[in-house]
Design a protein around this motif. Sequence first.
Motif, PDB file in Angstrom:
ATOM      1  N   ASN A  69     -13.322 -42.102   5.819  1.00 55.46           N
ATOM      2  CA  ASN A  69     -12.116 -41.275   5.680  1.00 55.46           C
ATOM      3  C   ASN A  69     -11.876 -40.932   4.204  1.00 55.46           C
ATOM      4  OD1 ASN A  69      -9.353 -40.309   5.635  1.00 55.46           O
ATOM      5  ND2 ASN A  69      -9.289 -41.044   7.750  1.00 55.46           N
ATOM      6  N   LEU A  70     -11.623 -39.664   3.939  1.00 57.89           N
ATOM      7  CA  LEU A  70     -11.420 -39.217   2.550  1.00 57.89           C
ATOM      8  C   LEU A  70     -10.180 -39.855   1.915  1.00 57.89           C
ATOM      9  CD1 LEU A  70     -12.369 -35.447   2.736  1.00 57.89           C
ATOM     10  CD2 LEU A  70     -13.328 -37.106   1.153  1.00 57.89           C
ATOM     11  N   LYS A  94      -2.071 -37.729  11.684  1.00 57.58           N
ATOM     12  CA  LYS A  94      -2.849 -36.494  11.760  1.00 57.58           C
ATOM     13  C   LYS A  94      -2.191 -35.483  12.706  1.00 57.58           C
ATOM     14  CE  LYS A  94      -6.261 -35.261  10.307  1.00 57.58           C
ATOM     15  NZ  LYS A  94      -6.539 -34.624   8.973  1.00 57.58           N
ATOM     16  N   SER A  99     -12.096 -31.201  11.602  1.00 53.80           N
ATOM     17  CA  SER A  99     -13.297 -30.334  11.556  1.00 53.80           C
ATOM     18  C   SER A  99     -12.972 -28.936  12.072  1.00 53.80           C
ATOM     19  CB  SER A  99     -14.440 -30.925  12.398  1.00 53.80           C
ATOM     20  OG  SER A  99     -14.910 -32.081  11.799  1.00 53.80           O
ATOM     21  N   GLY A 101     -11.856 -26.253   9.790  1.00 55.31           N
ATOM     22  CA  GLY A 101     -11.823 -25.220   8.755  1.00 55.31           C
ATOM     23  C   GLY A 101     -10.462 -25.101   8.109  1.00 55.31           C
ATOM     24  N   LEU A 102      -9.627 -26.142   8.296  1.00 54.75           N
ATOM     25  CA  LEU A 102      -8.266 -26.115   7.750  1.00 54.75           C
ATOM     26  C   LEU A 102      -8.101 -27.094   6.583  1.00 54.75           C
ATOM     27  CD1 LEU A 102      -6.391 -26.035  11.202  1.00 54.75           C
ATOM     28  CD2 LEU A 102      -6.740 -24.105   9.638  1.00 54.75           C
ATOM     29  N   ALA A 103      -9.210 -27.712   6.187  1.00 49.42           N
ATOM     30  CA  ALA A 103      -9.234 -28.656   5.053  1.00 49.42           C
ATOM     31  C   ALA A 103      -8.301 -29.848   5.238  1.00 49.42           C
ATOM     32  CB  ALA A 103      -8.937 -27.930   3.738  1.00 49.42           C
ATOM     33  N   GLY A 105      -8.947 -33.019   5.955  1.00 50.20           N
ATOM     34  CA  GLY A 105      -9.413 -34.209   5.233  1.00 50.20           C
ATOM     35  C   GLY A 105      -9.225 -34.044   3.727  1.00 50.20           C
ATOM     36  N   ASP A 108      -5.574 -34.403   2.891  1.00 46.03           N
ATOM     37  CA  ASP A 108      -5.165 -35.822   2.959  1.00 46.03           C
ATOM     38  C   ASP A 108      -5.592 -36.553   1.687  1.00 46.03           C
ATOM     39  OD1 ASP A 108      -4.256 -35.317   5.512  1.00 46.03           O
ATOM     40  OD2 ASP A 108      -5.978 -36.236   6.526  1.00 46.03           O
ATOM     41  N   ASP A 139     -12.843 -28.583  -1.841  1.00 44.30           N
ATOM     42  CA  ASP A 139     -11.526 -28.087  -1.432  1.00 44.30           C
ATOM     43  C   ASP A 139     -10.375 -28.992  -1.884  1.00 44.30           C
ATOM     44  OD1 ASP A 139     -12.819 -26.060  -0.154  1.00 44.30           O
ATOM     45  OD2 ASP A 139     -12.406 -26.746   1.888  1.00 44.30           O
TER      46      ASP A 139
HETATM   47  P1  ATP Z   1     -12.904 -27.862   5.346  1.00 43.38           P
HETATM   48  O1  ATP Z   1     -12.029 -26.713   5.743  1.00 43.38           O
HETATM   49  O2  ATP Z   1     -12.595 -28.420   3.954  1.00 43.38           O
HETATM   50  O3  ATP Z   1     -14.365 -27.629   5.576  1.00 43.38           O
HETATM   51  P2  ATP Z   1     -12.379 -29.117   7.851  1.00 43.38           P
HETATM   52  O4  ATP Z   1     -10.972 -28.777   8.210  1.00 43.38           O
HETATM   53  O5  ATP Z   1     -13.431 -28.254   8.464  1.00 43.38           O
HETATM   54  O6  ATP Z   1     -12.507 -29.103   6.280  1.00 43.38           O
HETATM   55  P3  ATP Z   1     -11.855 -31.919   8.148  1.00 43.38           P
HETATM   56  O7  ATP Z   1     -10.789 -31.944   9.180  1.00 43.38           O
HETATM   57  O8  ATP Z   1     -11.467 -32.160   6.748  1.00 43.38           O
HETATM   58  O9  ATP Z   1     -12.716 -30.585   8.242  1.00 43.38           O
HETATM   59  O10 ATP Z   1     -12.975 -32.988   8.646  1.00 43.38           O
HETATM   60  C1  ATP Z   1     -14.339 -32.862   8.380  1.00 43.38           C
HETATM   61  C2  ATP Z   1     -15.016 -34.223   8.544  1.00 43.38           C
HETATM   62  O11 ATP Z   1     -14.429 -35.150   7.627  1.00 43.38           O
HETATM   63  C3  ATP Z   1     -14.887 -34.851   9.920  1.00 43.38           C
HETATM   64  O12 ATP Z   1     -16.164 -35.294  10.304  1.00 43.38           O
HETATM   65  C4  ATP Z   1     -13.980 -36.048   9.749  1.00 43.38           C
HETATM   66  O13 ATP Z   1     -14.358 -37.174  10.535  1.00 43.38           O
HETATM   67  C5  ATP Z   1     -14.127 -36.387   8.271  1.00 43.38           C
HETATM   68  N1  ATP Z   1     -12.877 -36.875   7.672  1.00 43.38           N
HETATM   69  C6  ATP Z   1     -12.807 -37.770   6.689  1.00 43.38           C
HETATM   70  N2  ATP Z   1     -11.536 -38.016   6.358  1.00 43.38           N
HETATM   71  C7  ATP Z   1     -10.761 -37.238   7.140  1.00 43.38           C
HETATM   72  C8  ATP Z   1      -9.359 -37.054   7.252  1.00 43.38           C
HETATM   73  N3  ATP Z   1      -8.490 -37.728   6.518  1.00 43.38           N
HETATM   74  N4  ATP Z   1      -8.910 -36.153   8.155  1.00 43.38           N
HETATM   75  C9  ATP Z   1      -9.810 -35.442   8.890  1.00 43.38           C
HETATM   76  N5  ATP Z   1     -11.127 -35.610   8.829  1.00 43.38           N
HETATM   77  C10 ATP Z   1     -11.628 -36.483   7.977  1.00 43.38           C
END
Ligand code: ATP
Length: 296
Positions: A69-70, A94, A99, A101-103, A105, A108, A139
């Motif tokens: 987890n970030l 959460k 995953s 595309g809303l950033a 992680g 957070d 990001d």
């Molecule tokens: P971005 O738009 O930056 O590409 P995203 O929205 O597509 O991000 P995230 O929801 O940030 O993607 O999650 C991508 C990956 O990171 C997942 O595999 C998830 O398990 C992992 N991850 C690590 N920490 C977190 C967190 N705090 N919240 C969500 N996902 C996390």
Amino acid sequence: MHTVKERAYAKVNLYLDVGAPRSDGFHSVVSVMHMTGLYDEISVTLDRASHGITLYSEGGFSVPTDRRNLVYRAAELILKRLSLDIGVKITLKKNIPVSAGLAGGSSDAAATLRAMNRLLKRPLSRAALAELAAELGSDVVFCLYSGTALCTGRGEIISPLSHPELIFVIAKTRECVSTKEAYSLLDEYYGDFKSGTAEDAEDCLRELLGFIDGKCPPQRLYNAFEAPMLKTLPDTEALHKKITAHGARYTLMSGSGPSVFGIFDTEKNASECVRALVSEGIFAILTRSAGCGFDI
Ligand code: ATP
């Protein structure tokens, strides 16, 4: 023991173009990121009498609670940077789809950096926090601040822009593609990239300013991921059409997808769109642009 609560807002990309991979393996990007009012909630407590990081996760979407987890990695990085060996307890609620595309992680992680720096009485400057953010992910730097920004480099070079007040519907089907898969789809779809970036920063800025003035034609909001992703995600392609059919002025995929957002002129049309999508079992929420200004 003192606790700090922090909101971690989801971003959408009002514009996203991707260039060739660089020598460090990252693709160069030109992006306009915009913070929306959809947020995760983070609560951080420091305990100088104990050791180690404990992360609890709650809310509608489940995430790992260890080093994957970030949030965990952000807390670890701050402790290391300040050579501190203390206890950190974090609860992450959460609300942002994972995953998507809303950033979520990245946001957070940025919220954790802000919260810990505040709890520790601000030992790190904004620039020092931005360095840690860039180490955690491209990001994360944008998510450390707020509002709207032009993001270049691998996404970590931030130039603030004026922040339009928009009404959004953000929606997502159950289809999923990892960011890594999304980039290989992009490579397949476009073949060789001609240069570092397909559009330069100046064009992007002009497009956004035109958009704020209401002069921007719909096709100028652009996401290089959209065409290749919609080709492989039929439910998401259908969702894109539904949002447009409900009266969105602009409909676009965010980041590497699969979330799709619509920008609406009225809250009434937006809420009707959300009601219709939710009744079909699709995740959809109505939100607005987030307010500006974090206490860093
Ligand atoms: P971005 O738009 O930056 O590409 P995203 O929205 O597509 O991000 P995230 O929801 O940030 O993607 O999650 C991508 C990956 O990171 C997942 O595999 C998830 O398990 C992992 N991850 C690590 N920490 C977190 C967190 N705090 N919240 C969500 N996902 C996390």
